[in-house]
Design an enzyme around this catalytic site. Sequence first.
Site, PDB file in Angstrom:
ATOM      1  CG  ASP A 166     135.385  93.017 118.162  1.00 52.82           C
ATOM      2  OD1 ASP A 166     135.594  92.240 119.117  1.00 52.82           O
ATOM      3  OD2 ASP A 166     135.817  92.827 117.027  1.00 52.82           O
ATOM      4  CG  ASP A 193     137.500  88.929 121.685  1.00 50.76           C
ATOM      5  OD1 ASP A 193     137.833  88.367 122.752  1.00 50.76           O
ATOM      6  OD2 ASP A 193     137.422  88.324 120.597  1.00 50.76           O
TER       7      ASP A 193
END
Length: 342
Positions: A166, A193
Amino acid sequence: MLTAAGTTSTAVAAGVPAPAAKAVAATTRTVAADGSAQYRTVQAAIDASAAGDTVSIAKGTYREVINVPTSRTGLTIKGDTGNAEDIVITYDNAAGTRKPDGTTYGTRGSATATFAANSLTVTGVTVQNTWLRSEHPDITDTQAVAVTAQGDRQIFRNDRFIGHQDTVLNWSPSATGQYRQYFRNSFISGDVDFIFGDATAVYDRVNITLRDRGAAAGGNNGYLAAPNTNSAKKYGILITGSTISSPAAANTFSLGRPWHPTADAVGQLVIRDTALPAAVRVAAPWTDFGTFPWKSARFHEYANTGPGATVNANRPQLTAAQAGEYTAAAYLSGTDGWNPVG
């Protein structure tokens, strides 16, 4: 105009215009960790700034969490050497890190830098989150954000954003609102991600590194992107004219998976005109997120190159006609015709 007594003002009655408001000149606030500037910390300079000011940061490492609130519209944050490697803003919180009150930070709260102001420019700086899973085996919420971008008409140019899971969150405070963020000529690295969110974000001529988590060829090192674009929005995330590289083994990275935290989240992502490394899963680069299937998302490629690029049934492609609708300018124009692409 009426006076306090309720009579007509002589000046206005005679047609004399009221004095124009005096413009407030923008100010540059200087930062140096060694105390040779106005402020020792970036946050102190931000706190002292007004809308439209500039925060100029000297070469050095700044261990701090920074937050640019919505009231600092038009703020510029810049490294004063022009080389992002010289100016490093760093911290190491994860979503599962505990605060002094015993609660945890959560994903957005873990960010080293949160940029909430509209019309913000950030240039020539590194922002990183150095939290490592290996050093915290007791923490299961391993999201560790470097940058949260959650304003409209934001520009990030010649920067470096470094993390693992992230790294960069493109966030819409209102899921259907207009929040556009433009990243150009920058460097971004991560493993899981690490470009994600529901804002409209363009990554243009960016160098992206897929970090190796040690998986053998054919294993799972991670996922590049995880958009959760609201279904009412045509545009989510675009990666264009960029270079993606990786030291990881072949066929170990997915290009993306559709984050589905709400029923109306249908991730939208286009990767086009971009070089893809052998680390990308050539046969099937998209994957499901939990029980939400990637085929229900809006994932497309166009004219990609490199050993990680091919065309097959698992790699939806834009047509040439569609490609004209999925450009940096189209993503960013919005309702006001904004065009930072130049």
